[in-house]
Design a protein around this motif. Sequence first.
Motif, short mmCIF file in Angstrom:
data_model
loop_
_atom_site.label_atom_id
_atom_site.label_comp_id
_atom_site.label_asym_id
_atom_site.label_seq_id
_atom_site.Cartn_x
_atom_site.Cartn_y
_atom_site.Cartn_z
N GLU A 127 -31.10 -25.73 -3.40
CA GLU A 127 -31.58 -24.68 -2.49
C GLU A 127 -30.57 -24.38 -1.39
OE1 GLU A 127 -36.47 -24.97 -2.47
OE2 GLU A 127 -35.35 -26.51 -1.42
N VAL A 128 -29.96 -25.45 -0.88
CA VAL A 128 -28.97 -25.26 0.18
C VAL A 128 -27.76 -24.49 -0.35
CG1 VAL A 128 -27.35 -26.42 1.73
CG2 VAL A 128 -29.64 -27.36 1.41
N ASP A 174 -32.73 -33.74 8.74
CA ASP A 174 -33.96 -34.15 8.03
C ASP A 174 -34.76 -32.94 7.57
OD1 ASP A 174 -34.61 -33.36 10.50
OD2 ASP A 174 -35.77 -35.12 11.07
N PHE A 175 -34.04 -31.96 7.05
CA PHE A 175 -34.69 -30.74 6.56
C PHE A 175 -35.12 -30.94 5.11
CE2 PHE A 175 -35.13 -26.37 5.28
CZ PHE A 175 -35.42 -25.68 6.44
N PRO A 176 -36.39 -30.69 4.79
CA PRO A 176 -36.81 -30.87 3.41
C PRO A 176 -36.30 -29.72 2.53
CG PRO A 176 -38.63 -30.02 4.69
CD PRO A 176 -37.47 -30.19 5.64
N SER A 177 -35.25 -29.98 1.80
CA SER A 177 -34.68 -28.94 0.97
C SER A 177 -33.91 -29.62 -0.14
CB SER A 177 -33.74 -28.09 1.82
OG SER A 177 -33.10 -27.14 1.01
N SER A 178 -33.94 -29.05 -1.34
CA SER A 178 -33.13 -29.65 -2.39
C SER A 178 -31.69 -29.21 -2.19
CB SER A 178 -33.63 -29.22 -3.77
OG SER A 178 -33.26 -27.90 -4.03
N LEU A 192 -22.64 -28.68 2.14
CA LEU A 192 -22.45 -27.49 2.97
C LEU A 192 -21.13 -26.79 2.65
CD1 LEU A 192 -23.83 -28.60 6.45
CD2 LEU A 192 -24.99 -27.43 4.60
N ARG A 245 -21.74 -24.80 -0.35
CA ARG A 245 -22.41 -23.56 0.02
C ARG A 245 -21.40 -22.55 0.57
NH1 ARG A 245 -26.25 -23.38 5.21
NH2 ARG A 245 -24.24 -23.98 6.08
N SER A 289 -33.00 -34.44 -2.62
CA SER A 289 -33.29 -33.84 -1.34
C SER A 289 -32.10 -34.00 -0.41
CB SER A 289 -34.53 -34.49 -0.74
OG SER A 289 -34.96 -33.73 0.37
N TYR A 290 -31.80 -32.93 0.30
CA TYR A 290 -30.67 -32.92 1.23
C TYR A 290 -30.79 -34.04 2.26
CZ TYR A 290 -27.49 -30.97 4.71
OH TYR A 290 -26.49 -30.79 5.63
N GLN A 291 -32.02 -34.31 2.69
CA GLN A 291 -32.19 -35.30 3.76
C GLN A 291 -31.94 -36.73 3.28
OE1 GLN A 291 -36.31 -35.19 5.09
NE2 GLN A 291 -36.96 -34.35 3.14
N ASP A 292 -31.90 -36.94 1.96
CA ASP A 292 -31.63 -38.28 1.45
C ASP A 292 -30.13 -38.57 1.30
OD1 ASP A 292 -34.31 -38.74 1.30
OD2 ASP A 292 -34.48 -38.16 -0.81
N TYR A 347 -35.88 -18.85 4.81
CA TYR A 347 -35.35 -20.18 4.54
C TYR A 347 -33.99 -20.37 5.21
CZ TYR A 347 -32.67 -23.73 2.04
OH TYR A 347 -31.86 -24.79 1.75
N ARG A 388 -40.07 -32.83 -1.18
CA ARG A 388 -38.69 -33.06 -0.77
C ARG A 388 -37.84 -31.80 -0.87
NH1 ARG A 388 -38.62 -37.12 2.03
NH2 ARG A 388 -36.59 -37.89 1.42
N SER A 389 -38.37 -30.73 -1.44
CA SER A 389 -37.60 -29.49 -1.46
C SER A 389 -38.39 -28.42 -0.69
CB SER A 389 -37.36 -29.01 -2.89
OG SER A 389 -38.55 -28.49 -3.43
N TYR A 390 -37.67 -27.41 -0.23
CA TYR A 390 -38.31 -26.39 0.59
C TYR A 390 -39.39 -25.66 -0.20
CZ TYR A 390 -38.72 -22.59 3.96
OH TYR A 390 -39.20 -21.69 4.88
N SER A 410 -28.19 -20.75 -1.31
CA SER A 410 -28.43 -19.84 -0.18
C SER A 410 -27.11 -19.25 0.33
CB SER A 410 -29.18 -20.54 0.95
OG SER A 410 -28.33 -21.46 1.61
N GLN A 463 -31.03 -29.81 10.70
CA GLN A 463 -30.65 -29.89 9.28
C GLN A 463 -30.76 -31.28 8.69
OE1 GLN A 463 -26.79 -28.17 9.05
NE2 GLN A 463 -27.60 -26.27 9.84
#
Lengths: 275, 238
Positions: B90-91, B83-87, B143, B146, B130-133, A155, A214-216, B94, B81
């Motif tokens: 999650e970002v 438009d990366f599908p990630s909450s 970021l 993070r 979602s990060y992309q929103d 990821y 919408r989440s990984y 990490s 990044q």
Amino acid sequence: MSIINEIFSYTFLSRAFLVGILVSLSASLIGVSLVLRRFSMIGDGLSHVGFGALGVASLFALSPMAVTLPVVVLAALFLLNLSKKSKGGDGSIALISSGSLAIGVLAVSLGGVNTDLNAYLFGSILAVSKSDAYISIVLSAFTLFSYVIFYHQIYITTFDPAFSKATGIKTERYTLLLSLLTAMIVVIGMRILGSLLISSLIIFPAMTAMKVARSYRNVTIISALESVIAFAIGFIISYACSLPTGASIVAVHIVFYIVAFVYSELRMRARKKLL
Amino acid sequence: MKLIECKNLYLGYEDGAIIENLSFSAEVGDYLCIVGENGSGKSTLVKTLLGLITPLKGNIEYLKGLNSKEIGYLPQQSAIQRDFPSSVMEVVISGCLNRHKGLFGYTKAEKSRAMESLIKLGMESRAKDSYQDLSGGQQQRVLLARALMATEKLVLLDEPVTGLDPKAASDLYAIIRKLNEEGITVLMVTHDIHPALNDAKTILHLSQESYFFGNKEEYFASELGKRFLKEAGHHEHH
């Protein structure tokens, strides 16, 4: 129901079904990372390299797996390095992929067995021998296992290689792992789906999941589910209607993708109305 | 107390040094802006501080207890990044993967640290989104949250306001200022004169011929500093 019973009464069909499910699942997981890194075309390129290697192997009557696997792994490493340097990577992938296709076609027709050509290009359930099945199961299990173990590392190297490197994550190692897994999946999946269609096993599930989730984590889960369901439905349809297996499976993927696409459009519109 | 001290650094690649004989340091609690034209070696310096390149000559000393993996790094955003599908969660979480032990999932403690980090940046209500929103400014805050997961002491920001509108940029600067006031040392590579003018305590200006290192007042009195002011469109008023 009786059709399903019928399918599983044939050993070779059950075997193909099991191998197909495992390959689909592995391909869908790897696909998420490949698509997000803009590496989709690498899967496509590799499948053509695989076809070339398969053709050459059959010309010299060598074991298909023993020739294709190392060739495709080498090609994967090569392509990945190319696209790292980015500029010209795209053109090189196209070169390698169409070049390999030509070599494969020549090799197969020199060998004089044209039925093979069809099987290599479009896949054949009958091509899954017992030893193929064992190899496929071991390789898929390895893929699934490494994916689960290194989920978080994959990821973060996908999302942000610069940050990962800076915090001491060995990003090259995971990129290498990813390309090895891709190569393996392409080689074993090629037998069933054929080299022209195998990349759809990698790309469709991820693209569909990204429309919905919408989440990984959810993208990963939906991608895995979609791949398994699409394979099962496609497999059964192909048996019931005597259609080519690979193309039937891909057709189901297309339908799922369209449904997901419409869903995401509708949701976007609903959202805009709310704002 | 010096957090990082660089002495007589020669940086670059085997075919030649880009930066020669550079010495500078950052105090604990410092706000150091690294400025300079493109090609003056800013990104080489960043990579060196992060431990991704070893200096050709010279050495970098970190305060005892700090190593180059404990720098909260905020890299420039990539197109992938956005438009990366990630909450958001999650970002952020990490950010502690490098310290994470054990094979599976993050621990409760790690999750609550991620939440604290989001609270610091006022993004806790978006944890599940979602990060992309998010808007560009909100994405940078995530970021930065993070980056805080990887450090308690030092953040290294690489052009943090690139692509942000003026309002989002000044909001981000305000957050960075607040973090600095709370005791986090800030190193910022920037083209923008505003953080250098308003928030920085010390400035490192890299240029092809020479470099300047010193406190802000000295810098803006120096030739390099005056040139930067002029190029940025600030004129001295008499």
